[in-house]
Enzyme design. Sequence first.
Site, PDB file in Angstrom:
ATOM      1  N   GLU A  92       0.820  -1.205   0.000  1.00 55.92           N
ATOM      2  CA  GLU A  92       0.000   0.000   0.000  1.00 55.92           C
ATOM      3  C   GLU A  92       0.856   1.257   0.000  1.00 55.92           C
ATOM      4  O   GLU A  92       1.972   1.280   0.518  1.00 55.92           O
ATOM      5  CB  GLU A  92      -0.944   0.007   1.203  1.00 55.92           C
ATOM      6  N   CYS A 105       3.705   8.427   0.804  1.00 57.59           N
ATOM      7  CA  CYS A 105       4.186   7.493   1.820  1.00 57.59           C
ATOM      8  C   CYS A 105       4.273   6.116   1.178  1.00 57.59           C
ATOM      9  O   CYS A 105       3.255   5.577   0.720  1.00 57.59           O
ATOM     10  CB  CYS A 105       3.242   7.477   3.015  1.00 57.59           C
ATOM     11  N   CYS A 112       5.868  -6.832   8.147  1.00 61.42           N
ATOM     12  CA  CYS A 112       6.917  -6.266   8.991  1.00 61.42           C
ATOM     13  C   CYS A 112       7.130  -7.192  10.181  1.00 61.42           C
ATOM     14  O   CYS A 112       6.178  -7.774  10.701  1.00 61.42           O
ATOM     15  CB  CYS A 112       6.509  -4.874   9.473  1.00 61.42           C
ATOM     16  N   CYS A 116       5.626  -3.727  16.577  1.00 62.78           N
ATOM     17  CA  CYS A 116       5.104  -2.587  17.337  1.00 62.78           C
ATOM     18  C   CYS A 116       3.602  -2.782  17.569  1.00 62.78           C
ATOM     19  O   CYS A 116       2.846  -3.026  16.628  1.00 62.78           O
ATOM     20  CB  CYS A 116       5.367  -1.285  16.594  1.00 62.78           C
ATOM     21  N   CYS A 119       0.616  -0.881  15.638  1.00 59.06           N
ATOM     22  CA  CYS A 119       0.717  -0.801  14.178  1.00 59.06           C
ATOM     23  C   CYS A 119       0.119  -2.033  13.516  1.00 59.06           C
ATOM     24  O   CYS A 119       0.480  -3.169  13.854  1.00 59.06           O
ATOM     25  CB  CYS A 119       2.192  -0.650  13.787  1.00 59.06           C
ATOM     26  N   SER A 214      10.938   6.478  15.373  1.00 66.41           N
ATOM     27  CA  SER A 214       9.697   6.165  16.067  1.00 66.41           C
ATOM     28  C   SER A 214      10.035   5.957  17.539  1.00 66.41           C
ATOM     29  O   SER A 214      10.571   4.916  17.909  1.00 66.41           O
ATOM     30  CB  SER A 214       9.061   4.901  15.469  1.00 66.41           C
ATOM     31  N   ASN A 290      -3.884   5.892  15.394  1.00 63.07           N
ATOM     32  CA  ASN A 290      -5.053   5.411  14.666  1.00 63.07           C
ATOM     33  C   ASN A 290      -5.473   4.066  15.245  1.00 63.07           C
ATOM     34  O   ASN A 290      -4.681   3.118  15.219  1.00 63.07           O
ATOM     35  CB  ASN A 290      -4.734   5.247  13.176  1.00 63.07           C
ATOM     36  N   CYS A 333      -1.358   3.019   8.437  1.00 61.98           N
ATOM     37  CA  CYS A 333      -0.479   2.044   7.826  1.00 61.98           C
ATOM     38  C   CYS A 333      -0.902   0.601   8.098  1.00 61.98           C
ATOM     39  O   CYS A 333      -1.099   0.200   9.231  1.00 61.98           O
ATOM     40  CB  CYS A 333       0.934   2.276   8.357  1.00 61.98           C
TER      41      CYS A 333
END
Length: 348
Positions: A92, A105, A112, A116, A119, A214, A290, A333
Amino acid sequence: MTERRDPASMTEAELTAYVKEQGWPGFRADQIFGWIHNRRVFDPAEMKNLPKDIRERLAEEMVTVEPWKRLTSKEDGTEKFLFRLSDGQIIETVFMPYHHGNSLCISSQAGCRMGCRFCASTIGGLVRNLTPSEMLGQVYQVVNLTGRRVDSIVVMGTGEPLDNYETLIRFLHLVSDPKGYGLSLRGITVSSCGLVPKIRQLAEEGLPITFALSLHATTDEERKALMPVANSYTLKETLDACRYYFEKTHRRVTYEYSLVKGVNDTEEHAKRLSALLRPMHGHVNLIPVNPIEERDFCRSDSDSVQVFKNILERNRINVTIRRSMGRDIDAACGQLRRRAMQELDEKE
């Protein structure tokens, strides 16, 4: 993924050597480089001034980044693109139009492995690294699809860029090549959860990009609860690496801080963050988190965010609140990619 000698991932010098190895005339290298990086064409069938045998050979080697889904926010014009890769993976990319220019972005990995907790990108783990051309393809396809130039790039989508280090560096050189797309490196931000040896290695590259850490916590224990990378590197080690980055590049570091209600958004957290970053040459980007379905984290309310910001400012910390964009199209994300991959799995 099957290894290919992908011409779209090659530098101009490598492409020249590749053309020579194939026994093609030398000028074909300029033509191929121009098709890919000036005209942003990834389908060799469209490279009309190349002989059929060369186009067929290129088609065997080049990976594909095909548009699969496009969503546009009714709130702010943000666009989210899903691209399908040669092996069926979905990635994406988010296009954000601003008055001062258009920002993109992009993702650096399919999935990943950093873990985290706030996320969505990391749920399901890492599938594979992207290639340089798959990172470039996101940029070139969005320019083609929107008809608008991308003025800045944030490598902040799915994946940990420094976990795909060699690809990242090659991408940076290719996208900034003056004979290609020619994007200024000063317009590129690379975000990392904090792989300390790689931060130091990036500092040694001498590239005038912006580095973003981050951070998201003010103590080692709090950071460990949010980010598994903190089990490998302490806050001191991480901030020392950021200090080293500034000393080597003279580029101010951005510190990303996602505000999670009741977890890291109190006045005490703001005071501790001020104490941590006051000696650093940097800028804080506050990000109201988010919410994602798989986690129970809640977004900090606007009053708490403003109080947090005010405390940092009183302590002479440069700070901004990131504007939330594309909330009505799952622009956070990893969310849309996960749903798309689930849909494909169900169909198959």
